[in-house]
Write a protein that holds these residues in place. Sequence first.
Motif, short mmCIF file in Angstrom:
data_model
loop_
_atom_site.label_atom_id
_atom_site.label_comp_id
_atom_site.label_asym_id
_atom_site.label_seq_id
_atom_site.Cartn_x
_atom_site.Cartn_y
_atom_site.Cartn_z
N GLY A 6 0.75 -1.27 -0.29
CA GLY A 6 -0.08 0.05 0.04
C GLY A 6 0.92 1.20 0.13
O GLY A 6 0.38 2.45 -0.28
N LEU A 7 1.90 1.19 0.40
CA LEU A 7 2.98 2.34 0.35
C LEU A 7 4.30 2.15 -0.31
O LEU A 7 4.94 3.01 -0.52
CB LEU A 7 3.30 2.63 1.97
N GLY A 8 4.53 1.19 -0.97
CA GLY A 8 5.86 0.83 -1.79
C GLY A 8 6.87 1.05 -0.57
O GLY A 8 8.22 1.40 -1.29
N LEU A 9 6.90 0.54 0.61
CA LEU A 9 8.15 0.70 1.50
C LEU A 9 9.07 -0.05 1.25
O LEU A 9 9.00 -1.10 0.78
CB LEU A 9 7.63 0.88 2.70
N ARG A 10 10.38 0.52 1.60
CA ARG A 10 11.64 -0.78 1.65
C ARG A 10 11.50 -1.17 2.93
O ARG A 10 10.76 -0.77 3.85
CB ARG A 10 12.91 -0.05 1.61
N GLN A 11 11.87 -2.68 3.13
CA GLN A 11 11.60 -3.33 4.29
C GLN A 11 12.38 -2.47 5.75
O GLN A 11 11.32 -2.59 6.51
CB GLN A 11 12.61 -4.88 4.26
N GLY A 12 13.34 -1.94 5.55
CA GLY A 12 13.81 -1.09 6.66
C GLY A 12 12.94 0.00 7.10
O GLY A 12 12.64 0.33 8.29
N GLU A 13 12.26 0.66 5.98
CA GLU A 13 11.32 1.80 6.26
C GLU A 13 10.11 1.34 7.00
O GLU A 13 9.41 2.02 7.63
CB GLU A 13 11.09 2.37 4.82
N ALA A 14 9.68 -0.03 6.42
CA ALA A 14 8.23 -0.58 7.18
C ALA A 14 8.69 -0.69 8.68
O ALA A 14 7.74 -0.56 9.52
CB ALA A 14 7.97 -1.67 6.26
N PHE A 15 9.91 -1.48 8.91
CA PHE A 15 10.09 -1.75 10.42
C PHE A 15 10.40 -0.73 11.24
O PHE A 15 10.41 -0.63 12.47
CB PHE A 15 11.33 -2.74 10.29
N GLY A 16 10.91 0.70 10.55
CA GLY A 16 11.13 1.83 11.22
C GLY A 16 9.97 2.71 11.47
O GLY A 16 10.27 3.84 11.96
N LEU A 17 8.76 2.53 10.54
CA LEU A 17 7.78 3.40 10.95
C LEU A 17 7.13 3.54 12.17
O LEU A 17 6.81 2.65 12.88
CB LEU A 17 6.69 2.68 9.85
N GLY A 18 6.83 4.85 12.52
CA GLY A 18 6.21 5.10 13.79
C GLY A 18 4.88 5.45 13.68
O GLY A 18 4.43 6.06 12.56
N GLU A 19 4.20 5.33 14.85
CA GLU A 19 2.54 5.69 14.81
C GLU A 19 2.48 7.11 14.58
O GLU A 19 1.46 7.66 13.82
CB GLU A 19 2.33 5.40 16.17
N GLU A 20 3.44 8.05 14.87
CA GLU A 20 3.60 9.48 14.70
C GLU A 20 3.72 9.80 13.39
O GLU A 20 3.73 11.03 12.85
CB GLU A 20 4.56 10.38 15.57
N ASP A 21 4.15 9.01 12.34
CA ASP A 21 4.39 9.07 10.82
C ASP A 21 3.14 8.98 10.17
O ASP A 21 3.11 9.41 8.98
CB ASP A 21 5.37 8.11 10.42
N PHE A 22 1.98 8.55 10.91
CA PHE A 22 0.71 8.75 9.92
C PHE A 22 0.02 9.71 10.34
O PHE A 22 -0.51 9.99 11.45
CB PHE A 22 -0.15 7.35 10.55
N ASP A 23 -0.57 10.51 9.34
CA ASP A 23 -1.51 11.67 9.40
C ASP A 23 -2.67 11.22 8.79
O ASP A 23 -2.83 11.15 7.49
CB ASP A 23 -0.76 12.93 8.69
N PHE A 24 -3.48 10.76 9.55
CA PHE A 24 -4.89 10.06 9.10
C PHE A 24 -5.75 11.43 8.65
O PHE A 24 -6.38 11.17 7.66
CB PHE A 24 -5.25 9.32 10.34
#
Length: 240
Positions: A6-24
């Motif tokens: 859904g976001l095209g993330l690299r693996q390290g980006e997915a594992f480093g994603l924080g809740e604060e990174d989502f602007d719903f």
Amino acid sequence: MDLGVGLGLRQGEAFGLGEEDFDFDAGVVHVRRQLRWDSKGRPHFCLPKGGKTRDIPLSPNLAKRVQNHLRRVPSVACTLPWRAPEPPTTELEARQRKPITVRLVLSTSQGNRINYSMWNKRSWRPALAAAGVLTTVGEKVETYGGRTLRYPVYELSRADMFHVLRHTYASTQLEAGESIVSVSEWLGHASPQTTLTHYAHFMPGAGKRGLAAMDEWFDEDPQPNVPEKSLGAPHAPNGP
């Protein structure tokens, strides 16, 4: 899986994603870091590949899935050094490597940060094998504290690693007619040329829309769509 597709993330980006990174509210995900492990198995946060942060549009249905996930599995606070895991030796390095805390969206069943190597070995490949994508080619036997543990060994296939989800994201966007410039920005590529080199074959309609618009100019009853800023575009009359 959802974050990769859904976001095209690299693996390290997915594992480093924080809740604060989502602007719903804005429907955007801020990709500001990745979780890396050095050759000694020490984790740290750093900028995404190429040192480029980026914003990616968040689809409403994916947003719902993320929110449901966070209700079931709350984010986990993780504090790690920034930029490099080695202890600083100078005042400058101390500032550059000052630890940061991120509330990780993805974590292990024990509530820890995810080691990509263990995840690939214990979660990703077994899931692919269960789905019939990978083949089991053998068995590995290890002994720990007098206990004998047996693990299946799967065929190695670079085409079926986590990165394939990123390819799925890019190909879906381009086949839907999204701009190569936008997709390149969302993927965090160095330039649109990089995206074009990898994904040009996923653009079967490239040129067709422009060709159809141009063909209208030569129709027997032409109704050409003239760009507003074109020299040939009609001008609004002066006055009321």
